[in-house]
Design a protein around this motif. Sequence first.
Motif, mmCIF file in Angstrom:
data_model
loop_
_atom_site.group_PDB
_atom_site.id
_atom_site.type_symbol
_atom_site.label_atom_id
_atom_site.label_comp_id
_atom_site.label_asym_id
_atom_site.label_seq_id
_atom_site.Cartn_x
_atom_site.Cartn_y
_atom_site.Cartn_z
ATOM 1 N N PRO A 389 0.802 -1.216 0.000
ATOM 2 C CA PRO A 389 0.000 0.000 0.000
ATOM 3 C C PRO A 389 0.844 1.280 0.000
ATOM 4 O O PRO A 389 0.390 2.296 0.497
ATOM 5 C CB PRO A 389 -0.754 -0.135 1.320
ATOM 6 C CG PRO A 389 0.223 -0.799 2.234
ATOM 7 C CD PRO A 389 1.067 -1.688 1.382
ATOM 8 N N PHE A 393 2.586 2.882 -5.534
ATOM 9 C CA PHE A 393 1.523 2.106 -6.191
ATOM 10 C C PHE A 393 0.416 3.026 -6.689
ATOM 11 O O PHE A 393 -0.096 2.846 -7.810
ATOM 12 C CB PHE A 393 0.960 1.075 -5.201
ATOM 13 C CG PHE A 393 -0.316 0.423 -5.673
ATOM 14 C CD1 PHE A 393 -0.306 -0.499 -6.710
ATOM 15 C CD2 PHE A 393 -1.528 0.736 -5.085
ATOM 16 C CE1 PHE A 393 -1.477 -1.084 -7.155
ATOM 17 C CE2 PHE A 393 -2.700 0.159 -5.515
ATOM 18 C CZ PHE A 393 -2.682 -0.759 -6.556
ATOM 19 N N ILE A 394 0.081 4.017 -5.892
ATOM 20 C CA ILE A 394 -1.010 4.934 -6.266
ATOM 21 C C ILE A 394 -0.624 5.673 -7.554
ATOM 22 O O ILE A 394 -1.412 5.765 -8.493
ATOM 23 C CB ILE A 394 -1.277 5.959 -5.132
ATOM 24 C CG1 ILE A 394 -1.474 5.245 -3.788
ATOM 25 C CG2 ILE A 394 -2.451 6.863 -5.464
ATOM 26 C CD1 ILE A 394 -2.662 4.361 -3.702
ATOM 27 N N TYR A 398 -2.536 5.177 -11.290
ATOM 28 C CA TYR A 398 -3.178 6.222 -12.080
ATOM 29 C C TYR A 398 -2.474 6.438 -13.418
ATOM 30 O O TYR A 398 -3.130 6.709 -14.427
ATOM 31 C CB TYR A 398 -3.254 7.531 -11.278
ATOM 32 C CG TYR A 398 -4.445 7.541 -10.355
ATOM 33 C CD1 TYR A 398 -5.696 7.927 -10.815
ATOM 34 C CD2 TYR A 398 -4.342 7.116 -9.046
ATOM 35 C CE1 TYR A 398 -6.800 7.901 -9.988
ATOM 36 C CE2 TYR A 398 -5.436 7.092 -8.213
ATOM 37 C CZ TYR A 398 -6.671 7.483 -8.677
ATOM 38 O OH TYR A 398 -7.762 7.444 -7.869
ATOM 39 N N GLY A 472 -0.477 6.235 1.024
ATOM 40 C CA GLY A 472 -0.764 5.116 0.126
ATOM 41 C C GLY A 472 -1.932 4.301 0.615
ATOM 42 O O GLY A 472 -2.844 3.961 -0.139
ATOM 43 N N LEU A 473 -1.921 4.027 1.900
ATOM 44 C CA LEU A 473 -2.973 3.170 2.474
ATOM 45 C C LEU A 473 -4.327 3.861 2.419
ATOM 46 O O LEU A 473 -5.335 3.248 2.047
ATOM 47 C CB LEU A 473 -2.586 2.851 3.919
ATOM 48 C CG LEU A 473 -3.266 1.678 4.586
ATOM 49 C CD1 LEU A 473 -3.033 0.400 3.808
ATOM 50 C CD2 LEU A 473 -2.738 1.498 6.006
ATOM 51 N N PHE A 474 -4.347 5.128 2.767
ATOM 52 C CA PHE A 474 -5.627 5.861 2.803
ATOM 53 C C PHE A 474 -5.666 6.879 1.664
ATOM 54 O O PHE A 474 -6.028 8.037 1.865
ATOM 55 C CB PHE A 474 -5.795 6.548 4.156
ATOM 56 C CG PHE A 474 -5.729 5.593 5.300
ATOM 57 C CD1 PHE A 474 -6.746 4.682 5.528
ATOM 58 C CD2 PHE A 474 -4.636 5.563 6.139
ATOM 59 C CE1 PHE A 474 -6.678 3.766 6.568
ATOM 60 C CE2 PHE A 474 -4.553 4.662 7.186
ATOM 61 C CZ PHE A 474 -5.567 3.763 7.394
ATOM 62 N N ALA A 475 -5.312 6.411 0.469
ATOM 63 C CA ALA A 475 -5.175 7.331 -0.666
ATOM 64 C C ALA A 475 -6.469 8.052 -0.990
ATOM 65 O O ALA A 475 -6.448 9.202 -1.427
ATOM 66 C CB ALA A 475 -4.694 6.556 -1.882
ATOM 67 N N SER A 476 -7.591 7.405 -0.793
ATOM 68 C CA SER A 476 -8.861 8.000 -1.212
ATOM 69 C C SER A 476 -9.475 8.907 -0.153
ATOM 70 O O SER A 476 -10.586 9.404 -0.342
ATOM 71 C CB SER A 476 -9.845 6.892 -1.575
ATOM 72 O OG SER A 476 -9.299 6.077 -2.571
ATOM 73 N N MET A 477 -8.787 9.100 0.936
ATOM 74 C CA MET A 477 -9.331 9.980 1.988
ATOM 75 C C MET A 477 -9.207 11.445 1.579
ATOM 76 O O MET A 477 -8.300 11.808 0.840
ATOM 77 C CB MET A 477 -8.563 9.782 3.299
ATOM 78 C CG MET A 477 -9.088 8.652 4.143
ATOM 79 S SD MET A 477 -8.168 8.548 5.652
ATOM 80 C CE MET A 477 -9.054 9.711 6.649
ATOM 81 N N PRO A 478 -10.099 12.305 2.068
ATOM 82 C CA PRO A 478 -9.936 13.737 1.793
ATOM 83 C C PRO A 478 -8.656 14.270 2.451
ATOM 84 O O PRO A 478 -8.272 13.799 3.519
ATOM 85 C CB PRO A 478 -11.170 14.373 2.453
ATOM 86 C CG PRO A 478 -12.089 13.263 2.766
ATOM 87 C CD PRO A 478 -11.307 12.007 2.845
#
Lengths: 495, 520
Positions: A389, A393-394, A398, A472-478
Amino acid sequence: MNAWLPLMVLASSLVPGMIIFMLPEKAVALRTTLNLGGAVLKIVLLVLMMIGVFHGVEYEFRLPLVPGLDFVLHADALSLMFVNLSAVLWLATTVYAIGYLEGSPHRSRFFGYFSLCVTATVGLAMAGNLLTFLVFYEALTLTTYPLVVHRGTEAARKAGRSYLAHTLFGGVLLLAGTVWLYSLTGTLEFVDRGFIAGRGIDPDVLRMIFAVLILGVGVKAAILPLHGWLPQAMVAPAPVSALLHAVAVVKAGAFGIVRIVFDVFGVEFAASLGVTLPLAILAAVTIIYASTRALFQDDLKRRLAFSTVSQVSYITLGVAIAGPIATIGGLVHLVHQGFMKITLFFCAGNFAETLGVHKVSEMRGIGRRMPWTMGAFTLAAFGMIGAPPMVGFISKWYLGLGALEVGQDWAVLVLAGSSLLNAAYFLPILRTAWFDPPPESWPEERSFGRKETAWALLIPPVMTVAATLSWGLFASMPGTPLDWVQFIAARKYAP
Amino acid sequence: MSLLLALPLLPLAAALWFAARPVRAPSTAGWIVALVAAFPVMVATLMAPDRIALPDLLVMRDAALVLDPVARAALLLFGGLWLAIALLLTRPGVSDPPVVALLVALSGTIALSLAEGGPMVYAGMLAAGYGLYAVMAGERGAGWRSAGSAWVVLLVVSDLLVFEVLLSSTAHPTTDPYLPALVMALLALVLRGAIPPAHGWLAAALGTVSRPTAVLLAAVPLGAAVFGGLKILPPTPPTIVLWCSLLGLGGAAWATFAGLAQVEARTTLAYAVAGTGALLLAALPLAGTAAEMLAWPSLALLASCAVIPLLALQPAGRSRDFTVVVVLLVHGFAGGHTAARVAATLPPAAALLLPFAAVAATLLLTLAARRTAVATPEAESPDWSRVAMIPLVLAAAGLLLAWLGDPPGFASTWAAPVGITFGLVAFRLLPGRTRPEVAPGDLLGPVQRLVSLMLRRTRILCRRDLARLRDRTSAWLRGCWDGQAWSRRIQRLDVVLRAWPATSLLMLLVAMSAAFLLAK
């Protein structure tokens, strides 16, 4: 206030830098206070600006120079991303440098130029037109040169000459491109979606201007074949390497490419001129070539330098693929690569400073002697490979998705090849560091009691690697870099 | 915090604790790992079905942790194996694998077991793979090195393939299976799971590692590939099922040939695992439609393989005989059950052949069990010999649950007695050799040699040839701007031309040619 805030951000490192120059070597406490105070103040000001920009507030400082040409500092979402990156990593690097240079000579000179260098980077990031960008671009060259030659050895001077020759050559090209562009358009203001389209300029001329401008900033972005200065500059102290690779110089080049493609030409117009595909191919060649060169470097910092050459071209690739998702991948890699690479350089500095280890072949069993440093190095290396994570990787996700979105499937193969090469040059380091037996004695071991190294050297890499893991782990968090970059991409590609 | 979220985090927390306090009393690590490993087993056994969405995790906004039958089977397998080896580590004198790596690998396998959403499964597979490699790399001695290097290369390539598959499925969401992506996914699972033809490293590794690591290697790489496959593979067209069955049959035949030619119990076990992997390869394409039906037999098959290294702890007697009989029967029945399940979707000819893959795998496991040395009662206390009961119970439970979900018929039961009988006969007939006819893990030898040759060539190119070319080019370029050098060159040319007698002749020739042309 909206006009003065960008200037205050600039001053938060400029003023401490100027004062530090005048301080005697013995004034450690005052110098440290000025350094850290300036860095923290800059971050506070930037947070205020980010909140404002998110809510649509315009921050702009404008000073007319000659009729039709202004000195402009403008804070938009893209510039704030880069300024934030520089400011946060400046704080981390300052803490690290305080520990790294403890007891060494010329610290006032070092920290003075260090602050000026960050000032130039911040100015470059907030430049509202190509002229202001050029001014700070050159200022960055001149303020980093004393840092590269800081040690004063013959190797350092040679590296400095190479650095100066390369970057001044780039600066001349950028100046030529800027003047040429101004003569044709009468403006240099950065505008979302560019200011060139629809002016009836000959496309061939525009292609040449694009090439000149990209070569100008490509020197700092270490695009092939203009990358030669970067591995040579590795003779500089570790904080300077971190500065070159993660905070300022290389990133300034990559940021320049982003500005030229998006805010000078406009990405759609650049794609219609047919200049983005050659740029993407050049980035792809750089990625693979530099990764291959990194594979065979025994000097750890040189290996990391070639890795930077490769990884920074991900940003160029993402921009040149010319799609919204790939742009997200490229822009977010600007931040992600900065944090991962600075971690790796901090760790390399720790190995050198604590044990005198400079080469990969000397790293046998180093993980047992310095587990926290090596742990941070391991996580950052996995990030570079692109393993989840971690943030790498992020970025790769993309970039790959963006390439598939616009039908440029070959770029996915480039990413896969690069990941394979990254694994090939990072995994052997991890294996030898963790699993080979350590030597009976290290080249130049320094004792720090029960600690593996000084706190000031240990905390920065641990903090930066923790950031890469959590983003990386919480990539989609605001509030994550990915979230901010999605905000930028929405503006750049808005109909 | 949900228990599901705590499951993968607990081993990481323990790993951090061990990293911070590297000095510890002997056997402490074993007890702590046992405690951590018991947690997933208890959750899989006692907790009601659950699901927690984690939209902020990674990139897809569809990540979740799910406790369904597939997750239960995986948790039981991985938790049970870690529990068994942790209990082994509490024994005095047992070599101690690196406990941090052990816990990271456990965390990876738990994440893989519970994950829903491609990137999260991918992250679990990565942590499990590299964690297990680190466990292997922590072994004393250098016997594992060559095999470990081969495996890590396979892991990296497999990771890239999984990455491509996930990207492709996200970029082109479609209800119809996209054949290249499907093939890449299956190839990735073959590479990371030691499934033939990518099984060569396992025989070389199993022969050299300590018993706790051997237990893990016997089941975890294949288990991670199979349970990962059950989660990421989409529904598959019948052609792929047929091709996988044929490949599985070929792989089983290969493993049988190489396994029969071995001498050591561990290397024979490696080929038994490869044979089991070949059988599961045939079943993997059904993952998209019958994942839950395949999970329990997979648990039974994999846990059976993990029992074999632990047999060496058991002295001769009824307890050992019971263990051997149960493990072979469970493996045979579970293999037959899986083969029958896949055969139902195949054309008649292939359906008739597939159970022979189950026979081959059970044959090899029988051979491995018979080749495993019997412990002397003085050397081993009965307490340690009971550790083998943990995977044994899991295997039996897996078979029972598989049978409860899909009652067995003759088609799924005949493979067990046939495989065991053939195994016993083979053991009796094969000559007692001192060296194996086929060196363990010889498959990758030529590939390794080719790769090392290519690396050597590339190194020479990068270190010497490219640098020379660069230097020559830069020297030539510098020379282009050197006015004095040009002046010297022209002077030299002039002198040469003047001194050369043929110049006059050449000029004469040119003049005559020109005159001729003009005249014409």
